[in-house]
Design a protein around this motif. Sequence first.
Motif, PDB file in Angstrom:
ATOM      1  N   CYS A  52      -2.511   3.009   9.042  1.00  0.00           N
ATOM      2  CA  CYS A  52      -3.773   3.740   9.245  1.00  0.00           C
ATOM      3  C   CYS A  52      -4.793   2.908  10.009  1.00  0.00           C
ATOM      4  N   CYS A  80       0.808  -1.225   0.000  1.00  0.00           N
ATOM      5  CA  CYS A  80       0.000   0.000   0.000  1.00  0.00           C
ATOM      6  C   CYS A  80       0.842   1.277   0.000  1.00  0.00           C
ATOM      7  N   CYS A 117       3.246   2.637   3.755  1.00  0.00           N
ATOM      8  CA  CYS A 117       3.719   1.642   4.724  1.00  0.00           C
ATOM      9  C   CYS A 117       3.875   0.252   4.113  1.00  0.00           C
ATOM     10  N   CYS A 174      -1.395   6.490   0.781  1.00  0.00           N
ATOM     11  CA  CYS A 174      -1.128   7.770   1.441  1.00  0.00           C
ATOM     12  C   CYS A 174       0.389   7.946   1.521  1.00  0.00           C
TER      13      CYS A 174
HETATM   14  S1  SF4 Z   1      -1.147   4.020   6.264  1.00  0.00           S
HETATM   15 FE1  SF4 Z   1      -2.929   3.002   5.308  1.00  0.00          FE
HETATM   16  S2  SF4 Z   1      -3.351   4.185   3.435  1.00  0.00           S
HETATM   17 FE2  SF4 Z   1      -1.289   4.763   4.129  1.00  0.00          FE
HETATM   18  S3  SF4 Z   1       0.084   3.432   2.970  1.00  0.00           S
HETATM   19 FE3  SF4 Z   1      -0.338   2.392   4.935  1.00  0.00          FE
HETATM   20  S4  SF4 Z   1      -2.118   1.044   4.571  1.00  0.00           S
HETATM   21 FE4  SF4 Z   1      -1.969   2.509   2.867  1.00  0.00          FE
END
Ligand code: SF4
Length: 317
Positions: A28, A9, A16, A12
């Motif tokens: 998140c 992912c 991460c 955002c």
């Molecule tokens: S914090 Fe959530 S939205 Fe951001 S990269 Fe990690 S999994 Fe994805």
Amino acid sequence: MEKHLPTSCDLCPRACGANRAAGERGACGADDELVVARAALHFWEEPPISGERGSGTVFFAHCPLKCRYCQNDVIAAGEAGRPVSVERLAEICLELQEQGALNVNFVTPTHYAPQARAAVSIARGRGLAIPTVWNTSGYETVAAVRANAGTVDVYLADFKYADSGLAARYSHAPDYPDAALAALDEMVRSTGPAAYDEVDGEPRLVRGTVVRHLMLPDALEDSKRVVRLVHGRYGADVRLSLMNQYTPVLADAAAAGDARARAALRRCPELARRVPDDDYERLLDYADELGVEDYFWQEGGAAEESFIPAFDGEGVL
Ligand code: SF4
């Protein structure tokens, strides 16, 4: 496996790398389930977004930013909400339209962007005709904003801090100012200047970017920097919304024994205070001096808990 989600992912700026498609939970808090805490008409957005009929808000659970002073802490921490399918989210959009909503307003959708876009696409095919509002912390990537082209009509984007130190102190995100600015460039490019139609004789925002800035205690100078930065860079292409509704929810939570709130206040005791009216007046005067026109501002006494709805699952199932 959730087909809409990434295997590493980067939805955002935290990037991460969680394998969301396989159900891994990211920083998140979100995994492969789409979790919604409330879907209902909401009357406390800016006038051309809420109007008299209300904005069709969909509050998502979890959050990439998790600010220490969060007013919606219960959902940011994932302690409220129910899993729904993309198909159900499309139905929710149509139900809000039937209730008379001026728009569909996705609140903190960043980490669910692929599912939100898929739901809008389904709903559009079934008659969704009202604008879509992307109500975001501003902590977005340029790629994510580009992917929203054709889905999002209005960005309602926070610009929380100009100072990297404040962003680190309150949101564990020292890259926030740079990331939010790059994303905002793309939002403004994507929507163009504000455009309105008329509903019940009142203007409704159908396209454009509104930048919200919530004043924080002891942070007047940073608020001025934000106004200077946004106005200097975008001028009339962005409408600023200067907010004084900061509510020291941490103080009540800490008094009630909440360990998370107590820890936050130990590190940042200033968050227990309200923003003085004088500071807010100074910020508005500053915006006037800079020649900012047509910005949204709030009446005195805005810092009431009434702005914070109940996250009781209304409208979700
Ligand atoms: S914090 Fe959530 S939205 Fe951001 S990269 Fe990690 S999994 Fe994805």
